[in-house]
Each structure stands twice: as structure tokens, then as C-alpha cells.
Design an enzyme around this catalytic site. Structure first.
Site, mmCIF file in Angstrom:
data_model
loop_
_atom_site.group_PDB
_atom_site.id
_atom_site.type_symbol
_atom_site.label_atom_id
_atom_site.label_comp_id
_atom_site.label_asym_id
_atom_site.label_seq_id
_atom_site.Cartn_x
_atom_site.Cartn_y
_atom_site.Cartn_z
ATOM 1 N N GLN A 78 4.125 1.003 -7.996
ATOM 2 C CA GLN A 78 4.826 2.303 -7.928
ATOM 3 C C GLN A 78 4.148 3.346 -6.914
ATOM 4 O OE1 GLN A 78 5.839 4.146 -11.517
ATOM 5 N NE2 GLN A 78 6.657 5.924 -10.602
ATOM 6 N N PHE A 79 4.599 3.037 -5.607
ATOM 7 C CA PHE A 79 4.237 3.973 -4.583
ATOM 8 C C PHE A 79 4.201 5.369 -4.634
ATOM 9 C CE2 PHE A 79 8.493 3.792 -3.166
ATOM 10 C CZ PHE A 79 8.667 5.011 -2.659
ATOM 11 N N THR A 80 5.084 5.870 -5.381
ATOM 12 C CA THR A 80 5.469 7.392 -5.911
ATOM 13 C C THR A 80 4.126 7.753 -6.720
ATOM 14 O OG1 THR A 80 6.811 6.957 -7.725
ATOM 15 C CG2 THR A 80 7.834 6.998 -5.630
#
Length: 146
Positions: A78-80
Site C-alpha cells: 500500500q504505497f498510499t
């Protein structure tokens, strides 16, 4: 490396309607990777997660590890988690590692979890995923390698 850990009952991740990973109980890990992260960061967090005592003992105290309760891991990239919302209304993801760096490190992290004795299921790196879980407790812990 940044991980949001949620203690969970049944959990699954779907990509295009197909289940790519599921667990009966354990931890759902949302995993973010930044530019400066290394294999040492992955090893540190994997070892930390395996040893955390977030499960109740017979007296109702958080005193047991995921290994002691035969739990499993559902790992979701999850890059967010490295989204920056300090300015404006749209997040900047400049602190998130590029996919060519993040994917191999996420895979290394998952292998490290397995080396700690954990059963690991995953989503698909870079895919649009639907994650379902029953947050148990709720217990949610944020872990950062810095």
C-alpha cells in the site's frame, strides 16, 4: 518501511473479483515502502511482528504472539501509506518508493515473515485490491522502521 497491522478474524483480498489471499485469523498488514528502505528494515519489522504479543491469554491480557495462536498473515502492499497531505487537498506520493524498488522489497518482507515461521498470504503488488477483514478488538498498531 511503514506497516499498519490490524489483528483480524477472517480476512481476504480480491483482485478483479478473485481471491488472491485469505486467512482465518491473524494480522492484516498494509505495507508501505519508501526510498530509503532496505532489506534490514524488512527483517526488523518481520521479526517485530512475529514477536508482538497482541493476543489474549487465559486472563484476558495481551500476552500471546501470533505464532502461539496459530495465526497467519495477509500482506497487502500500500504505497498510499506514504501519502503526504500537508499541502493542498490532493495527496503527494513522492515519499513512496517506485514500483521497481518497492515490489522486490515487499516480496523480501513477506519471505522474512515466512522465515519467522508465519504462514503468509498476499494481495497482488500494484493491483487495485478489495480488502475485507473483521478487525478483532479492534487492535491496530502502526510500525515504522525508522
Amino acid at each position: 518501511m511503514r506497516v499498519v497491522l490490524q489483528r483480524s478474524g477472517p480476512a481476504s483480498v480480491r483482485v478483479d473479483g478473485e481471491v488472491t489471499g485469505s486467512i482465518d485469523k491473524g494480522y492484516v498488514l498494509l505495507v508501505g515502502i519508501t526510498h530509503s528502505d532496505t532489506e534490514e528494515d524488512a527483517a526488523y519489522i518481520a521479526k517485530k511482528i512475529a514477536g508482538l504479543r497482541l493476543w489474549e491469554d487465559s486472563e484476558g491480557k495481551m500476552n500471546r504472539s501470533i505464532l502461539e495462536v496459530d495465526g497467519a498473515i495477509l500482506s497487502v502492499s500500500q504505497f498510499t501509506l506514504y501519502g503526504d497531505v500537508k499541502k493542498g487537498r490532493r495527496p503527494s506520493f513522492i515519499d513512496a518508493a517506485r514500483p521497481e524498488q518497492a515490489k522486490p522489497l515487499w516480496e523480501t518482507f513477506n519471505r522474512r515473515l515466512e522465515e519467522e515461521g508465519l504462514h503468509v498470504q498476499t494481495g497482488i503488488f500494484g493491483a487495485m485490491m478489495a480488502v475485507e477483514l473483521v478487525n478483532d478488538g479492534p487492535v491496530t498498531i502502526c510500525i515504522d522502521s525508522n
